[in-house]
Design a protein around this motif. Structure first.
Motif, short mmCIF file in Angstrom:
data_model
loop_
_atom_site.label_atom_id
_atom_site.label_comp_id
_atom_site.label_asym_id
_atom_site.label_seq_id
_atom_site.Cartn_x
_atom_site.Cartn_y
_atom_site.Cartn_z
N VAL A 1 -5.00 -3.77 10.55
CA VAL A 1 -5.06 -3.98 9.11
C VAL A 1 -4.83 -2.65 8.39
O VAL A 1 -5.38 -1.62 8.79
N SER A 2 -4.03 -2.69 7.33
CA SER A 2 -3.74 -1.50 6.54
C SER A 2 -4.69 -1.40 5.36
O SER A 2 -4.90 -2.39 4.64
N ASN A 3 -5.27 -0.22 5.14
CA ASN A 3 -6.20 0.03 4.05
C ASN A 3 -5.90 1.39 3.43
O ASN A 3 -5.46 2.31 4.12
N LEU A 4 -6.18 1.51 2.14
CA LEU A 4 -5.90 2.75 1.42
C LEU A 4 -7.14 3.27 0.70
O LEU A 4 -7.81 2.50 -0.01
N ALA B 1 -13.86 -1.44 6.80
CA ALA B 1 -13.24 -0.30 7.48
C ALA B 1 -13.13 0.90 6.54
O ALA B 1 -13.33 2.05 6.95
N ILE B 2 -12.79 0.64 5.26
CA ILE B 2 -12.71 1.73 4.29
C ILE B 2 -14.08 2.38 4.11
O ILE B 2 -14.21 3.61 4.09
N LEU B 3 -15.12 1.56 3.96
CA LEU B 3 -16.46 2.10 3.77
C LEU B 3 -16.94 2.88 5.00
O LEU B 3 -17.61 3.91 4.87
N CYS C 1 -4.81 10.85 -0.98
CA CYS C 1 -4.70 9.52 -0.37
C CYS C 1 -4.85 9.59 1.14
O CYS C 1 -4.32 10.50 1.79
N HIS C 2 -5.54 8.62 1.67
CA HIS C 2 -5.72 8.51 3.12
C HIS C 2 -5.63 7.04 3.51
O HIS C 2 -6.08 6.16 2.79
N ARG C 3 -5.08 6.79 4.68
CA ARG C 3 -5.07 5.44 5.23
C ARG C 3 -6.30 5.26 6.12
O ARG C 3 -6.60 6.11 6.95
N ALA C 4 -6.99 4.16 5.92
CA ALA C 4 -8.17 3.83 6.72
C ALA C 4 -7.87 2.57 7.52
O ALA C 4 -8.63 1.60 7.49
N ASP C 5 -6.73 2.59 8.22
CA ASP C 5 -6.28 1.41 8.97
C ASP C 5 -7.19 1.17 10.18
O ASP C 5 -7.70 2.10 10.80
N ARG C 6 -7.38 -0.11 10.49
CA ARG C 6 -8.20 -0.47 11.64
C ARG C 6 -7.87 -1.89 12.08
O ARG C 6 -7.66 -2.77 11.25
N LEU D 1 0.82 -1.20 0.00
CA LEU D 1 0.00 0.00 0.00
C LEU D 1 0.86 1.26 0.00
O LEU D 1 0.46 2.29 -0.56
N VAL D 2 2.03 1.17 0.60
CA VAL D 2 2.97 2.30 0.54
C VAL D 2 3.37 2.56 -0.91
O VAL D 2 3.42 3.71 -1.37
N LEU D 3 3.64 1.49 -1.63
CA LEU D 3 4.00 1.59 -3.05
C LEU D 3 2.86 2.24 -3.85
O LEU D 3 3.08 3.17 -4.64
N LEU D 4 1.64 1.77 -3.65
CA LEU D 4 0.50 2.32 -4.37
C LEU D 4 0.24 3.78 -4.00
O LEU D 4 -0.05 4.61 -4.87
#
Length: 382
Positions: free
Chosen positions: A50-53, A147-149, A42-47, A28-31
């Motif tokens: 778990v890592s989410n983008l 978590a993203i939603l 871009c925002h991280r929606a981690d929860r 996700l860092v790459l993306l």
């Protein structure tokens, strides 16, 4: 002029990120780096570890926004020595890209990220392009796309429609897209009777007999004959045991697992009521009681044929020469969460080797998939 993003090279770079669920592995860092450089917010929606983008190009709250959804987490490699190529090497030989996630689904993420970046750079649309990428699709799924939603709802973000880039084609590129999915649930049941000597069964209450009776009731008739968009529902007994090693003892308890894949003739609630009612009938006849742990992975859903489905199917046919079958087959995907947010369909490449040793994909398919996604974006914002 900025060079187009190479989806094959991006897939290989993502494969080299060891992102076995729930490890982010740098994917996700790459993306995020790629998308940020192209003007995506871009925002991280981690929860829950778990890592989410979440990434959006265009105005927040745009009148129309096209979304893509996918995951960069992968299943474990298994026996690494059984692989003919390094599972995290991203090697390309003879037109084939090898590695864990080559099919499921780093290629899909790379293809839609590459298509989205090129699209907004070359033909900025009147609207927004949104990418949602999770690290928890292959795992429990509690803290991934959901978590993203949740993050989107809390921050006033929305997709008008969404395409999930899971592999959908059984054998040939373009042959199938998914417009829905069956529901999935598992019933873990424990039958409790009374232990006794097998020579005196009248002095015991045999939970195995009662459990077998209950299972026989469940499998006596088909659940249904299918519906307009779905094949018949299925019920499978996936486990039964009582941990008894003595051949002359009737055990006190017995357990079973039942997995149901169900169409839109049912809901998980209606099926749970049915399972409990059948158990009640057995209890009345035998005195053996039943306790349940019901786990629902998702409800059935369908995005009916219409403008959005037609747009995606038309782009697939234009780029592959194949008119895709509109299917609801297979297991579950994160589309089961997205469908509560906006209309959703799925299209991706051939999934023949997903989760296998020597997972791989034809390089040409990745390039073709990017072309399909690019055409979808162009047609949607036309």
């Amino acid at each position: 002029m900025t060079k187009p993003v190479d989806p094959v090279a991006l897939t290989a770079d993502l494969i080299r990120c060891q992102s076995v669920t729930p490890d982010e592995g740098g994917a996700l860092v790459l993306l995020e780096g790629l998308l940020s450089s192209a003007g995506f917010d871009c925002h991280r929606a981690d929860r829950g570890g778990v890592s989410n983008l979440f990434a959006r190009w265009g105005a927040k709250g745009a009148a129309r926004s096209f979304g893509f959804n996918g995951h960069t987490d992968v299943v474990p490699v298994g026996d690494a020595a059984a692989w003919s190529h390094d599972p995290f090497g991203g090697a390309i030989e003879g037109g084939i890209l090898w590695g864990r996630g080559a099919t499921d689904m780093k290629s899909g993420v790379a293809a839609f990220a590459a298509a989205a970046v090129d699209f907004v750079r070359m033909t900025p649309p009147d609207g927004a392009v949104i990418l949602t990428v999770t690290g928890d699709e292959e795992g429990p799924g509690r803290d991934g796309t959901r978590a993203i939603l949740d993050w989107m709802a809390n921050h006033g973000e929305a997709m008008s429609v969404c395409l999930v880039g899971e592999p959908t084609c059984p054998e040939t590129m373009g042959e199938m897209m998914k417009i829905g999915r069956r529901g999935s649930m598992t019933a873990y049941v424990e039958a409790t009777g009374m232990q006794g000597h097998s020579a005196y069964p009248h002095r015991a209450k045999n939970p195995l007999h009662a459990l077998v009776d209950w299972l026989a009731r469940l499998t006596a008739e088909p659940l249904d004959d299918g519906t307009a968009h779905f094949d018949p529902s299925t019920l499978a007994i996936t486990g039964i045991d009582c941990a008894n090693t003595a051949n002359n003892v009737i055990p006190a308890k017995a357990r079973a697992m039942v997995n149901i894949r169900f169409n839109d003739a049912h809901s998980s609630a209606s099926l749970i009521d049915w399972l409990r009612a059948e158990a009640g009938g057995v209890t009345a006849a035998t005195g053996v009681t039943f306790t349940f742990d019901m786990q629902v992975s998702g409800e059935s859903f369908v995005t009916p044929p219409g403008p959005f489905v037609d747009l995606v199917a038309g782009a697939v046919k234009a780029e592959t020469g194949v008119a895709p079958v509109l299917s609801t087959s297979g297991g579950t995907s994160d589309a089961r969460f997205v469908k509560d947010h906006c209309p959703v369909v799925e299209f991706g490449l051939v999934g023949r080797t997903m989760h296998q040793v020597d997972e791989c994909v034809e390089v040409a398919q990745i390039e073709q998939l990017k072309a399909v996604y690019a055409r979808i974006l162009k047609d949607y914002f036309a």
